[in-house]
Design an enzyme around this catalytic site. Structure first.
Site, PDB file in Angstrom:
ATOM      1  N   GLY A 258       0.724  -1.154  -0.170  1.00  0.00           N
ATOM      2  CA  GLY A 258       0.054   0.150   0.001  1.00  0.00           C
ATOM      3  C   GLY A 258       0.871   1.336  -0.186  1.00  0.00           C
ATOM      4  O   GLY A 258       2.134   1.207  -0.154  1.00  0.00           O
ATOM      5  N   HIS A 259       0.258   2.366   0.131  1.00  0.00           N
ATOM      6  CA  HIS A 259       0.951   3.854  -0.200  1.00  0.00           C
ATOM      7  C   HIS A 259       1.759   4.117   1.189  1.00  0.00           C
ATOM      8  O   HIS A 259       1.385   3.590   2.361  1.00  0.00           O
ATOM      9  CB  HIS A 259      -0.347   4.810  -0.393  1.00  0.00           C
ATOM     10  N   ASN A 260       2.697   4.501   0.795  1.00  0.00           N
ATOM     11  CA  ASN A 260       3.768   5.086   1.947  1.00  0.00           C
ATOM     12  C   ASN A 260       4.571   3.913   2.494  1.00  0.00           C
ATOM     13  O   ASN A 260       5.500   4.082   3.413  1.00  0.00           O
ATOM     14  CB  ASN A 260       3.187   5.956   2.960  1.00  0.00           C
TER      15      ASN A 260
END
Length: 353
Positions: A258-260
């Site tokens: 996922g993001h980050n």
């Protein structure tokens, strides 16, 4: 592609026995090996199948009695799987991709391709992209705006890399890998039931139903050297900062980051692992198939998670985890033993008057 068994032994730094001039055309399992095959019988339990095939040469374990097996030559290796890495690299026939730029490829005039880059049919390379020397871009691949890829990358067919991704040298991506999709980030105008439930561990409160507003991904994806992504991996862009994958990481098929997310060096994630946003991994983390990690957690250096483990809290360095929710493997084993005893204990309780 042929090699003498002497050439193979020298490349693997293995010990050679017998006729080193035997020509080997391919590797094979002992039972199906032909006269020009190298039979892989690297432990005694596989040696019994040599009689079922026609192998004249085999890769064996140390101190194996190769002559008693009727072989003309043998290579002995102390660490079979490590030897397999070198052997398969030598014997790999490749994917048969052509050399050069296919006439159907679409390459923006502002893109920069290093020396010896090959681009397959119907591939698209966007504006200001930079591809390192010796790289192979397979058929139907997409490389977006300002993407940077290091030298000797190998992209199988239908790999997609979104804008501004930065990738190191010797990158390998299997068919259908997707890098740089937007993160799964949405928010409601007012506090939602999800937020309340998370805070209270179960109570949604009086939050009303609302529509979701999209949070755009302004970050990109940064990948180090010697990274390999399996088929249909999906790596999200960061929201503000970049999603990062360190040097030497290997992600199996259908792994999602996922993001980050930040992944350290030399991590290994098996198939169908799912990692929520803003998770940070240390170095040398190993996750078995179908592991899951909740968002905003830290997983320390050297952590090993057995298949199916669901990590819901931070994990300190060096720990071996198992289960749902994840606990130390030895604790999970004791819990499992206790669960198996429950039916018997219930029957015993029923007999109590």
């Amino acid at each position: 592609m042929t090699h003498t068994i002497r050439q193979i032994a020298e490349a693997l730094d293995a010990e050679l026995w017998g006729d080193g001039d035997l020509v080997i055309e391919r590797a094979a399992e002992p039972a199906s090996a032909g006269p020009t095959d190298l039979a892989l019988a690297m432990s005694p339990k596989y040696a019994g199948d040599l009689d079922k095939g026609q192998a004249q040469a085999a890769m064996l374990w140390p101190d194996a009695d190769w002559q008693a097996m009727g072989l003309r030559a043998a290579i002995t290796v102390p660490r079979p799987r490590a030897a397999m890495a070198g052997l398969t690299a030598m014997m790999d026939p490749g994917q048969g991709f052509g050399v050069g730029i296919h006439p159907s490829a679409v390459i923006d005039p502002s893109a920069s391709l290093g020396a010896g880059v090959s681009v397959g049919p119907l591939a698209v390379i966007g504006a200001e992209a930079r591809i390192g020397a010796g790289s192979v871009i397979g058929a139907h691949c997409f490389i977006g705006h300002q993407v940077v890829i290091g030298e000797n990358a190998f992209l199988r067919e239908m790999v997609s890399i979104g804008a501004r991704a930065r990738i190191g040298a010797r990158f390998i991506a299997q068919p259908g890998a997707r890098i740089g999709s937007d993160g799964f980030s949405f928010v409601t105008p007012e506090v939602s039931g999800v937020e309340n439930a998370r805070k209270t561990m179960g109570d949604q409160g009086d939050a009303k139903a609302q529509s979701w507003a999209r949070i755009h991904s302004l970050g990109a994806v940064v990948i180090g050297d010697d990274v390999e992504l399996g088929a249909n991996c999906t790596i999200d862009n960061g929201t503000i900062r970049d999603t990062t994958i360190g040097n030497g990481c290997k992600l199996d098929n259908q792994v999602h980051l996922g993001h980050n997310v930040q992944v350290g060096n030399d991590c290994l994630f098996a198939g169908q692992c799912g990692v929520s946003g803003s998770v940070k991994f240390g170095n040398n983390v190993v996750m078995g198939g179908q592991c899951g990690v909740a968002d905003n957690l830290f997983v320390g250096d050297g952590v090993i998670a057995a298949g199916g483990t669901k990590i819901l809290s931070n994990v300190p360095a060096g720990r071996v985890m198992m289960g749902y929710p994840a606990v130390k493997m030895e604790t999970h084993t004791e819990i499992y033993k206790a669960q198996r005893r429950l039916p018997r204990m219930a029957r015993d309780l029923d007999t109590v008057k």
